[in-house]
Design a protein around this motif. Sequence first.
Motif, PDB file in Angstrom:
ATOM      1  N   ILE A 162       1.755   3.392 -14.125  1.00 11.98           N
ATOM      2  CA  ILE A 162       0.548   2.851 -14.736  1.00 11.98           C
ATOM      3  C   ILE A 162       0.160   1.580 -13.990  1.00 11.98           C
ATOM      4  CG2 ILE A 162      -0.443   1.831 -16.811  1.00 11.98           C
ATOM      5  CD1 ILE A 162       1.232   3.659 -18.482  1.00 11.98           C
ATOM      6  N   ASP A 163      -1.002   1.625 -13.384  1.00 10.54           N
ATOM      7  CA  ASP A 163      -1.568   0.515 -12.617  1.00 10.54           C
ATOM      8  C   ASP A 163      -2.512  -0.242 -13.563  1.00 10.54           C
ATOM      9  OD1 ASP A 163      -3.553  -0.866 -11.150  1.00 10.54           O
ATOM     10  OD2 ASP A 163      -4.037   0.844  -9.863  1.00 10.54           O
ATOM     11  N   CYS A 164      -2.078  -1.416 -14.019  1.00 13.93           N
ATOM     12  CA  CYS A 164      -2.815  -2.145 -15.049  1.00 13.93           C
ATOM     13  C   CYS A 164      -2.972  -3.612 -14.670  1.00 13.93           C
ATOM     14  CB  CYS A 164      -2.102  -2.041 -16.398  1.00 13.93           C
ATOM     15  SG  CYS A 164      -0.457  -2.783 -16.443  1.00 13.93           S
ATOM     16  N   ASN A 175       8.638  -3.039  -7.080  1.00 18.41           N
ATOM     17  CA  ASN A 175       8.857  -2.606  -5.704  1.00 18.41           C
ATOM     18  C   ASN A 175       7.593  -2.099  -5.031  1.00 18.41           C
ATOM     19  OD1 ASN A 175      11.707  -3.094  -5.744  1.00 18.41           O
ATOM     20  ND2 ASN A 175      11.933  -1.230  -6.982  1.00 18.41           N
ATOM     21  N   LEU A 176       6.538  -1.920  -5.831  1.00 16.94           N
ATOM     22  CA  LEU A 176       5.279  -1.421  -5.301  1.00 16.94           C
ATOM     23  C   LEU A 176       4.155  -2.379  -5.658  1.00 16.94           C
ATOM     24  CD1 LEU A 176       5.568   2.345  -6.320  1.00 16.94           C
ATOM     25  CD2 LEU A 176       5.726   1.439  -3.996  1.00 16.94           C
ATOM     26  N   ALA A 177       3.115  -2.363  -4.846  1.00 17.00           N
ATOM     27  CA  ALA A 177       1.929  -3.169  -5.117  1.00 17.00           C
ATOM     28  C   ALA A 177       0.693  -2.278  -5.066  1.00 17.00           C
ATOM     29  CB  ALA A 177       1.803  -4.299  -4.089  1.00 17.00           C
ATOM     30  N   VAL A 178      -0.355  -2.703  -5.763  1.00 15.03           N
ATOM     31  CA  VAL A 178      -1.637  -2.004  -5.739  1.00 15.03           C
ATOM     32  C   VAL A 178      -2.478  -2.593  -4.609  1.00 15.03           C
ATOM     33  CG1 VAL A 178      -3.709  -1.413  -7.044  1.00 15.03           C
ATOM     34  CG2 VAL A 178      -1.517  -1.680  -8.231  1.00 15.03           C
ATOM     35  N   HIS A 179      -3.048  -1.708  -3.801  1.00 13.49           N
ATOM     36  CA  HIS A 179      -3.878  -2.126  -2.674  1.00 13.49           C
ATOM     37  C   HIS A 179      -5.278  -1.526  -2.801  1.00 13.49           C
ATOM     38  CE1 HIS A 179      -0.597  -3.830  -0.124  1.00 13.49           C
ATOM     39  NE2 HIS A 179       0.129  -3.048  -0.910  1.00 13.49           N
ATOM     40  N   TRP A 180      -6.243  -2.223  -2.211  1.00  9.43           N
ATOM     41  CA  TRP A 180      -7.638  -1.763  -2.258  1.00  9.43           C
ATOM     42  C   TRP A 180      -8.353  -2.165  -0.982  1.00  9.43           C
ATOM     43  CZ3 TRP A 180     -11.923  -4.906  -1.767  1.00  9.43           C
ATOM     44  CH2 TRP A 180     -13.168  -4.274  -1.946  1.00  9.43           C
ATOM     45  N   CYS A 181      -9.296  -1.322  -0.572  1.00  7.19           N
ATOM     46  CA  CYS A 181     -10.159  -1.639   0.560  1.00  7.19           C
ATOM     47  C   CYS A 181     -11.469  -0.880   0.367  1.00  7.19           C
ATOM     48  CB  CYS A 181      -9.501  -1.244   1.880  1.00  7.19           C
ATOM     49  SG  CYS A 181     -10.441  -1.775   3.339  1.00  7.19           S
ATOM     50  N   TRP A 183      -4.679   2.427  -3.358  1.00  5.74           N
ATOM     51  CA  TRP A 183      -3.409   3.092  -3.102  1.00  5.74           C
ATOM     52  C   TRP A 183      -2.245   2.175  -3.480  1.00  5.74           C
ATOM     53  CZ3 TRP A 183      -6.436   0.812   0.508  1.00  5.74           C
ATOM     54  CH2 TRP A 183      -5.857  -0.068   1.421  1.00  5.74           C
ATOM     55  N   LEU A 184      -1.062   2.762  -3.544  1.00  7.03           N
ATOM     56  CA  LEU A 184       0.164   2.027  -3.844  1.00  7.03           C
ATOM     57  C   LEU A 184       1.025   1.970  -2.590  1.00  7.03           C
ATOM     58  CD1 LEU A 184       1.115   3.658  -7.285  1.00  7.03           C
ATOM     59  CD2 LEU A 184      -0.414   1.718  -6.834  1.00  7.03           C
ATOM     60  N   SER A 185       1.709   0.836  -2.414  1.00  6.12           N
ATOM     61  CA  SER A 185       2.541   0.662  -1.225  1.00  6.12           C
ATOM     62  C   SER A 185       3.632  -0.347  -1.526  1.00  6.12           C
ATOM     63  CB  SER A 185       1.675   0.182  -0.056  1.00  6.12           C
ATOM     64  OG  SER A 185       2.480  -0.258   1.022  1.00  6.12           O
TER      65      SER A 185
END
Length: 244
Positions: free
Chosen positions: A70-72, A100-106, A125-127
Amino acid sequence: MTETRLIDRTLIRISKLADGEDIRQFLQGLVTQDMRTVQSGEPQWSALLSAQGKRLFDFFLWADGDDILIDCGKDDAEALAKRLKLYRLRRKIGIEPDGNLAVHWCRNESGKPADPRLPELGNRWLSNDLDKPAADQEYRTHRLSLGVTEGEAELGSDKTLWLECNAAELNGVSFTKGCYVGQENTARMNYRQKVNRRMVVVPLDHADEKRQRAAYPELGLSVEHRRIDDLEGLDLPGWLEKVL
């Protein structure tokens, strides 16, 4: 370095702690999105509602094997996890933050998932790349320029009916999945076409303080909860204008 990381976002991992548990089935009766549509690399915008159909939390759902991420909003994460744990009862399901993961945007990143709300919103995306600089301000500016609202600061908690958040137009709700918390009122509003108010982004010099949820002076924008008959004359985005 390319600015892509959304520092204001965080992730909650929902995982099974025993054989026989089904994470999708657990969430299917809670969230507005059909869990069958949440596939690898295809995030879905969704929400957890009150029994009356008002937005409590909105988020993106990501599939990660048998787990769901869940990306919140970072400010929502603790309260959202606590609410989900109430619904878990005695089931062997883990509901924990994933650092351990981050939310990325472009705005345009080839090969990355498109934002499920509007293609114009760009790619998300997640990375595990946690070192990229923050892109939160650019993301907010671009999102608001398209008239898209999100998060507690703009939508409130238990204040706004989910369909008034433009959830149907932005692919944040399934009307065929069956029951979930808040489904009855949400479905009734949709089939009776009774969405009388909308969340909109307007120029700050056209702001109505009584209806204002958030103001961004640096952008010259105001996020407001307005009645349909109070939208005349506003320069609304095409995706919203065509359904009013």
